[in-house]
Design an enzyme around this catalytic site. Structure first.
Site, mmCIF file in Angstrom:
data_model
loop_
_atom_site.group_PDB
_atom_site.id
_atom_site.type_symbol
_atom_site.label_atom_id
_atom_site.label_comp_id
_atom_site.label_asym_id
_atom_site.label_seq_id
_atom_site.Cartn_x
_atom_site.Cartn_y
_atom_site.Cartn_z
ATOM 1 N N ASP A 10 9.393 58.354 52.658
ATOM 2 C CA ASP A 10 8.975 57.164 51.915
ATOM 3 C C ASP A 10 7.900 57.529 50.900
ATOM 4 O OD1 ASP A 10 10.771 55.540 53.294
ATOM 5 O OD2 ASP A 10 9.355 55.219 54.930
ATOM 6 N N ASP A 58 20.002 56.460 52.445
ATOM 7 C CA ASP A 58 19.859 55.099 52.960
ATOM 8 C C ASP A 58 19.762 54.098 51.804
ATOM 9 O OD1 ASP A 58 19.255 52.869 54.534
ATOM 10 O OD2 ASP A 58 17.130 53.386 54.683
ATOM 11 N N LYS A 60 22.004 51.287 51.673
ATOM 12 C CA LYS A 60 22.429 49.976 52.182
ATOM 13 C C LYS A 60 23.316 49.238 51.173
ATOM 14 C CE LYS A 60 18.130 49.382 54.859
ATOM 15 N NZ LYS A 60 17.330 50.489 54.288
ATOM 16 N N PRO A 65 33.781 44.421 47.202
ATOM 17 C CA PRO A 65 34.450 45.622 47.723
ATOM 18 C C PRO A 65 34.732 46.692 46.680
ATOM 19 C CG PRO A 65 35.382 43.681 48.748
ATOM 20 C CD PRO A 65 34.437 43.185 47.687
ATOM 21 N N THR A 67 33.242 47.377 43.824
ATOM 22 C CA THR A 67 32.009 48.024 43.368
ATOM 23 C C THR A 67 31.477 49.008 44.403
ATOM 24 O OG1 THR A 67 31.416 46.130 41.980
ATOM 25 C CG2 THR A 67 29.624 47.594 42.642
ATOM 26 N N THR A 117 15.102 45.901 61.330
ATOM 27 C CA THR A 117 14.139 45.842 62.436
ATOM 28 C C THR A 117 12.924 44.984 62.098
ATOM 29 O OG1 THR A 117 13.243 47.966 61.684
ATOM 30 C CG2 THR A 117 14.807 48.019 63.514
ATOM 31 N N GLN A 188 7.260 46.466 61.263
ATOM 32 C CA GLN A 188 8.387 46.456 62.188
ATOM 33 C C GLN A 188 8.088 45.483 63.324
ATOM 34 O OE1 GLN A 188 10.997 48.262 61.417
ATOM 35 N NE2 GLN A 188 10.336 50.085 60.328
#
Length: 230
Positions: A10, A58, A60, A65, A67, A117, A188
């Site tokens: 990160d 990651d 997400k 569909p 694209t 989360t 979190q």
């Protein structure tokens, strides 16, 4: 894929990533998310792979569909070890993601995000208007991902045991929300320790700030690694 804690990189720049990776003299499993990928682009992935590290990209993906399928065709060429989509995009979108990925790549695993989360029961009901428990919502998305042919899901470790019972031990449960005993939970909510995640059936854990923001990242990583691999 390596059975190692996945370190969430990160950071906002390649320079900070390289300074961090230079601390280690071993092969790692790292996660590159939106912030870093959008700043530095695909070249950074290539450089991390050249260092000998496994990569979880990651992003997400969540769009129509066609694209998502086309986007996954491009990501497939990066030869990362793990990619993901949002299960909320539906079966057709997840199917197109698999098709796009497999046009250029047979080894990359693909998983689906169920519920973040950071999501609470109150957020689920009042913001997403899903009138079930988090566990039921996660199971519904996980069943869709499994039926579509994905390799697993991203979920809280608190749902791992349920998903193992319902979908089998080989179905990947990649779990963020991991904090060593005594560490701040930050933003979190559904969290466990590495040991608890293993006991609950998580197949992989993702750990960011407890390592990257530690005064001694290498020592912190090895402590988490040891507790995960026991």
């Amino acid at each position: 894929m390596k059975d190692l804690p996945i370190i969430a990189l990160d950071f906002e720049s390649k320079e900070k990533v390289n300074r961090f990776l230079d601390l280690f003299d071993e092969s790692l499993f790292v996660k590159v998310g939106m912030e870093l990928f959008y700043q530095e682009g695909p070249q950074l992935i290539n450089e991390i792979k050249e260092r000998g590290h496994d990569v979880f990209l990651d992003l997400k993906l969540h769009d129509i569909p066609n694209t998502v399928g086309k986007a996954m065709e491009g990501l497939a060429k990066l030869n990362v070890d793990l990619v993901n989509v949002h299960a909320a995009g539906g079966v057709k979108m997840m199917s197109e993601a698999i098709k796009g990925l497999r046009k250029h790549n047979e080894h990359t695993k693909i998983i689906a995000v169920t519920q973040l989360t950071s999501t609470t029961e109150d957020m689920l009901r009042h913001e997403q208007n899903i009138q079930t428990s988090i566990e039921e919502a996660v199971l519904n998305y996980a069943k869709l991902a499994n039926a579509t042919g994905l390799d697993g899901v991203v979920c809280s470790p608190l749902e791992s045991r349920m998903l193992t019972e319902k979908l089998g031990a080989s179905f990947l449960k990649v779990t963020p929300g991991i904090r060593p005993k005594g560490a701040s939970q930050d933003d979190q909510h559904r969290i466990t320790t590495p040991e608890e995640a293993r006991q609950l059936g998580s197949t992989h854990i993702v750990v960011g700030r407890p390592i990257t923001q530690s005064d001694n990242p290498v020592e912190s990583y090895h402590k988490i690694k040891e507790s995960w691999l026991v």
